[in-house]
Design a protein around this motif. Structure first.
Motif, PDB file in Angstrom:
ATOM      1  N   SER A  35       0.828  -1.208   0.000  1.00 26.23           N
ATOM      2  CA  SER A  35       0.000   0.000   0.000  1.00 26.23           C
ATOM      3  C   SER A  35       0.866   1.263   0.000  1.00 26.23           C
ATOM      4  CB  SER A  35      -0.928  -0.016   1.212  1.00 26.23           C
ATOM      5  OG  SER A  35      -1.662   1.177   1.292  1.00 26.23           O
ATOM      6  N   LEU A  36       1.932   1.246   0.783  1.00 24.53           N
ATOM      7  CA  LEU A  36       2.838   2.401   0.830  1.00 24.53           C
ATOM      8  C   LEU A  36       3.518   2.618  -0.515  1.00 24.53           C
ATOM      9  CD1 LEU A  36       4.404   1.802   4.351  1.00 24.53           C
ATOM     10  CD2 LEU A  36       2.946   3.735   3.702  1.00 24.53           C
ATOM     11  N   VAL A  37       3.942   1.537  -1.155  1.00 20.68           N
ATOM     12  CA  VAL A  37       4.572   1.654  -2.474  1.00 20.68           C
ATOM     13  C   VAL A  37       3.569   2.209  -3.483  1.00 20.68           C
ATOM     14  CG1 VAL A  37       5.576   0.346  -4.392  1.00 20.68           C
ATOM     15  CG2 VAL A  37       6.329  -0.108  -2.040  1.00 20.68           C
ATOM     16  N   LYS A  38       2.322   1.778  -3.389  1.00 16.06           N
ATOM     17  CA  LYS A  38       1.274   2.307  -4.271  1.00 16.06           C
ATOM     18  C   LYS A  38       1.091   3.812  -4.025  1.00 16.06           C
ATOM     19  CE  LYS A  38      -3.593   1.787  -5.590  1.00 16.06           C
ATOM     20  NZ  LYS A  38      -3.735   3.214  -5.809  1.00 16.06           N
ATOM     21  N   ASP A  39       1.103   4.221  -2.750  1.00 16.89           N
ATOM     22  CA  ASP A  39       0.982   5.644  -2.433  1.00 16.89           C
ATOM     23  C   ASP A  39       2.142   6.446  -3.022  1.00 16.89           C
ATOM     24  OD1 ASP A  39      -1.322   5.076  -1.005  1.00 16.89           O
ATOM     25  OD2 ASP A  39      -0.356   5.226   0.975  1.00 16.89           O
ATOM     26  N   ILE A  40       3.335   5.880  -2.970  1.00 13.45           N
ATOM     27  CA  ILE A  40       4.516   6.550  -3.536  1.00 13.45           C
ATOM     28  C   ILE A  40       4.336   6.724  -5.044  1.00 13.45           C
ATOM     29  CG2 ILE A  40       6.992   6.280  -4.027  1.00 13.45           C
ATOM     30  CD1 ILE A  40       7.110   4.715  -1.273  1.00 13.45           C
ATOM     31  N   LEU A  41       3.957   5.650  -5.706  1.00 16.83           N
ATOM     32  CA  LEU A  41       3.778   5.709  -7.159  1.00 16.83           C
ATOM     33  C   LEU A  41       2.637   6.644  -7.556  1.00 16.83           C
ATOM     34  CD1 LEU A  41       4.337   1.948  -8.046  1.00 16.83           C
ATOM     35  CD2 LEU A  41       5.928   3.863  -8.349  1.00 16.83           C
ATOM     36  N   ASP A  42       1.562   6.636  -6.773  1.00 15.88           N
ATOM     37  CA  ASP A  42       0.447   7.552  -7.044  1.00 15.88           C
ATOM     38  C   ASP A  42       0.897   9.006  -6.906  1.00 15.88           C
ATOM     39  OD1 ASP A  42      -1.232   5.405  -7.502  1.00 15.88           O
ATOM     40  OD2 ASP A  42      -2.279   5.559  -5.566  1.00 15.88           O
ATOM     41  N   GLY A  43       1.677   9.298  -5.877  1.00 17.04           N
ATOM     42  CA  GLY A  43       2.174  10.660  -5.676  1.00 17.04           C
ATOM     43  C   GLY A  43       3.080  11.105  -6.807  1.00 17.04           C
ATOM     44  N   ILE A  44       3.971  10.211  -7.219  1.00 13.73           N
ATOM     45  CA  ILE A  44       4.859  10.531  -8.341  1.00 13.73           C
ATOM     46  C   ILE A  44       4.037  10.744  -9.607  1.00 13.73           C
ATOM     47  CG2 ILE A  44       6.666   9.602  -9.855  1.00 13.73           C
ATOM     48  CD1 ILE A  44       7.763   8.164  -7.312  1.00 13.73           C
ATOM     49  N   GLY A  45       3.050   9.897  -9.808  1.00 18.53           N
ATOM     50  CA  GLY A  45       2.175  10.044 -10.976  1.00 18.53           C
ATOM     51  C   GLY A  45       1.419  11.360 -10.966  1.00 18.53           C
ATOM     52  N   ILE A  47       2.352  14.164  -9.500  1.00 19.82           N
ATOM     53  CA  ILE A  47       3.299  15.242  -9.813  1.00 19.82           C
ATOM     54  C   ILE A  47       3.613  15.246 -11.306  1.00 19.82           C
ATOM     55  CG2 ILE A  47       5.695  16.015  -9.527  1.00 19.82           C
ATOM     56  CD1 ILE A  47       5.463  15.170  -6.559  1.00 19.82           C
ATOM     57  N   ALA A  48       3.856  14.071 -11.874  1.00 12.88           N
ATOM     58  CA  ALA A  48       4.200  13.989 -13.302  1.00 12.88           C
ATOM     59  C   ALA A  48       3.052  14.471 -14.186  1.00 12.88           C
ATOM     60  CB  ALA A  48       4.577  12.548 -13.658  1.00 12.88           C
ATOM     61  N   SER A  49       1.827  14.129 -13.797  1.00 10.56           N
ATOM     62  CA  SER A  49       0.668  14.495 -14.617  1.00 10.56           C
ATOM     63  C   SER A  49       0.248  15.945 -14.462  1.00 10.56           C
ATOM     64  CB  SER A  49      -0.528  13.613 -14.259  1.00 10.56           C
ATOM     65  OG  SER A  49      -0.252  12.275 -14.542  1.00 10.56           O
ATOM     66  N   ASN A  50       0.437  16.494 -13.282  1.00 17.81           N
ATOM     67  CA  ASN A  50      -0.105  17.830 -12.995  1.00 17.81           C
ATOM     68  C   ASN A  50       0.959  18.860 -12.611  1.00 17.81           C
ATOM     69  OD1 ASN A  50      -2.826  16.882 -13.271  1.00 17.81           O
ATOM     70  ND2 ASN A  50      -2.611  15.916 -11.271  1.00 17.81           N
ATOM     71  N   HIS A  51       2.201  18.597 -12.941  1.00 19.79           N
ATOM     72  CA  HIS A  51       3.279  19.490 -12.502  1.00 19.79           C
ATOM     73  C   HIS A  51       3.084  20.936 -12.922  1.00 19.79           C
ATOM     74  CE1 HIS A  51       5.146  19.742 -16.492  1.00 19.79           C
ATOM     75  NE2 HIS A  51       4.772  18.469 -16.615  1.00 19.79           N
ATOM     76  N   THR A  55       0.072  24.089  -7.345  1.00 21.69           N
ATOM     77  CA  THR A  55       0.648  25.228  -6.630  1.00 21.69           C
ATOM     78  C   THR A  55       1.882  24.728  -5.882  1.00 21.69           C
ATOM     79  OG1 THR A  55      -0.590  24.844  -4.592  1.00 21.69           O
ATOM     80  CG2 THR A  55      -1.652  26.231  -6.266  1.00 21.69           C
ATOM     81  N   GLN A  56       2.676  25.654  -5.421  1.00 18.07           N
ATOM     82  CA  GLN A  56       3.869  25.276  -4.662  1.00 18.07           C
ATOM     83  C   GLN A  56       3.463  24.488  -3.405  1.00 18.07           C
ATOM     84  OE1 GLN A  56       6.401  28.541  -3.530  1.00 18.07           O
ATOM     85  NE2 GLN A  56       7.965  27.195  -2.676  1.00 18.07           N
ATOM     86  N   GLN A  57       2.415  24.929  -2.758  1.00 22.10           N
ATOM     87  CA  GLN A  57       1.943  24.259  -1.547  1.00 22.10           C
ATOM     88  C   GLN A  57       1.473  22.826  -1.849  1.00 22.10           C
ATOM     89  OE1 GLN A  57      -1.122  26.399   0.517  1.00 22.10           O
ATOM     90  NE2 GLN A  57      -0.752  25.305   2.427  1.00 22.10           N
ATOM     91  N   GLU A  58       0.746  22.648  -2.948  1.00 22.75           N
ATOM     92  CA  GLU A  58       0.295  21.311  -3.336  1.00 22.75           C
ATOM     93  C   GLU A  58       1.486  20.405  -3.663  1.00 22.75           C
ATOM     94  OE1 GLU A  58      -4.038  22.271  -5.388  1.00 22.75           O
ATOM     95  OE2 GLU A  58      -2.212  22.605  -6.550  1.00 22.75           O
ATOM     96  N   PHE A  59       2.462  20.962  -4.366  1.00 22.19           N
ATOM     97  CA  PHE A  59       3.657  20.210  -4.724  1.00 22.19           C
ATOM     98  C   PHE A  59       4.400  19.760  -3.461  1.00 22.19           C
ATOM     99  CE2 PHE A  59       6.532  19.121  -8.166  1.00 22.19           C
ATOM    100  CZ  PHE A  59       7.738  18.944  -7.520  1.00 22.19           C
ATOM    101  N   ILE A  60       4.562  20.660  -2.516  1.00 25.37           N
ATOM    102  CA  ILE A  60       5.242  20.337  -1.259  1.00 25.37           C
ATOM    103  C   ILE A  60       4.454  19.276  -0.484  1.00 25.37           C
ATOM    104  CG2 ILE A  60       5.857  21.266   1.016  1.00 25.37           C
ATOM    105  CD1 ILE A  60       6.611  23.905  -0.476  1.00 25.37           C
ATOM    106  N   SER A  61       3.155  19.407  -0.459  1.00 25.36           N
ATOM    107  CA  SER A  61       2.307  18.449   0.252  1.00 25.36           C
ATOM    108  C   SER A  61       2.437  17.043  -0.335  1.00 25.36           C
ATOM    109  CB  SER A  61       0.851  18.910   0.195  1.00 25.36           C
ATOM    110  OG  SER A  61      -0.001  17.958   0.763  1.00 25.36           O
TER     111      SER A  61
END
Length: 98
Positions: A35-45, A47-51, A55-61
């Motif tokens: 589940s944690l690995v899925k969360d990591i991949l989802d977060g990276i995805g 960022i990649a999709s919506n970079h 906002t800076q705050q969303e990116f940091i979060s």
């Protein structure tokens, strides 16, 4: 007296690492890591999709969520080697105390 304190601290750390290692080896632990690995991949995805829209705050979060998940996976996956390290350290300290 200091040697006894060192030994007790090592025993405490060994107990923690043993518990984390047992969790990692359990069915629930494997589900948690997956589940944690899925969360990591989802977060990276995300960022990649919506970079270009984040906002800076969303990116940091999102980055903080990814970092937290990575840290948790590292704690669980490294517990067995840490356990072995503390076992060796305890053995050394017990020999010195004799």
């Amino acid at each position: 007296m200091e040697k006894n304190i060192d030994i007790e601290l090592i025993k405490d750390d060994l107990d923690i690492q043993s518990s984390l290692s047992a969790l990692n080896d359990s069915k629930g632990g494997k589900i948690l890591v997956k589940s944690l690995v899925k969360d990591i991949l989802d977060g990276i995805g995300e960022i990649a999709s919506n970079h270009n829209k984040l906002t800076q705050q969303e990116f940091i979060s999102i980055g903080a969520k990814i970092k937290t998940s990575i840290d948790m996976v590292q704690v669980l996956s490294g517990a067995e080697s840490n356990k072995k390290y503390y076992e060796g350290l305890l053995e050394e300290e017990l020999k010195k105390a004799e």
